[in-house]
Design an enzyme around this catalytic site. Sequence first.
Site, PDB file in Angstrom:
ATOM      1  N   CYS A 131     -10.018  -6.318  -7.978  1.00  0.00           N
ATOM      2  CA  CYS A 131      -9.518  -5.724  -6.729  1.00  0.00           C
ATOM      3  C   CYS A 131     -10.224  -6.385  -5.543  1.00  0.00           C
ATOM      4  CB  CYS A 131      -9.709  -4.203  -6.783  1.00  0.00           C
ATOM      5  SG  CYS A 131      -9.017  -3.307  -5.378  1.00  0.00           S
ATOM      6  N   ASP A 176       2.253  -4.186  -9.067  1.00  0.00           N
ATOM      7  CA  ASP A 176       1.164  -3.865  -8.150  1.00  0.00           C
ATOM      8  C   ASP A 176       1.762  -3.612  -6.766  1.00  0.00           C
ATOM      9  OD1 ASP A 176      -1.034  -3.879  -6.396  1.00  0.00           O
ATOM     10  OD2 ASP A 176      -2.139  -5.297  -7.650  1.00  0.00           O
ATOM     11  N   HIS A 189      -1.488  -2.277 -10.370  1.00  0.00           N
ATOM     12  CA  HIS A 189      -2.810  -2.652  -9.882  1.00  0.00           C
ATOM     13  C   HIS A 189      -3.865  -2.017 -10.789  1.00  0.00           C
ATOM     14  CE1 HIS A 189      -5.550  -4.140  -6.843  1.00  0.00           C
ATOM     15  NE2 HIS A 189      -6.194  -2.978  -6.860  1.00  0.00           N
TER      16      HIS A 189
END
Length: 276
Positions: free
Chosen positions: A156, A213, A245
């Site tokens: 991330c 995502d 995600h």
Amino acid sequence: MQEITRRKFIATATLATGFALAVQPISAGVITTDAKGLVAGAVKIPVKDGEIPAYRAAPATGSNFPIVLVIQEIFGVHEHIQDITRRFAKLGYLAIAPELFVRQGDVSKLSTIDQILPIVAKVPDTQVLSDLDATVDWAVKSAKGNADKLAITGFCWGGRITWLYAAHNPKVKAGVAWYGRLVGDSTDLTPKHPIDIASALKVPVLGLYGGKDTGIPLDTVNQMRDRLKSGKSKSQIIVYPDAPHAFFADYRPSYREKEAKEGWKRLLAWFKKYGV
């Protein structure tokens, strides 16, 4: 006086125990890696303005270990990130996860993402890259790390940093970026984004992204692919069509076991291919 106080804060900051409060409840499928046969725990990394805490794991015996920098999500160096370092250590790596938000605040004790994001937004890229340089120096001088076998992976927020650090430090042999943001506005704190450094990148980076995502549109992933093709880094991007995600985050509902395991195998093969 203000600088002294700041140094004292950095020196006395500690790592999170357990998981980040902002991502409760924790999934029942969380992976737990023990520390048997390892040296694992909190350490202090000397940096330009004091010290920052980090979590490191390495084999209990031996030396000259290949080094892996493990870069946190926005939730800090909590139990999931610490567990990942132990997974690497079980495979013979010296893995280190420095706490890169420590000057701006302790995100582990915050209970919502809305509380965390303002802190993360204050973190300058220059500070992060400098802290990672210091972490590599510490790994070589104080933790039996091999300067010639350096890799980086991040998740991330840390995925974005993985791309940037690979561009910053040509001594990195390989990187793997998990669903890191690729585009963004140029600001004083974040002057460049991965897409801005893609064509000039020399270090091979493998990008692992989710087709579902909602925070990283596929068109930006395709833009990054096109930029990489114009360079010479041999970098690649893999998209898992059905993955959201944070599909590697086994402590969260977003976890997808099949894609996570396949991605981990790709990571290890990528490191091996480039001599880490």
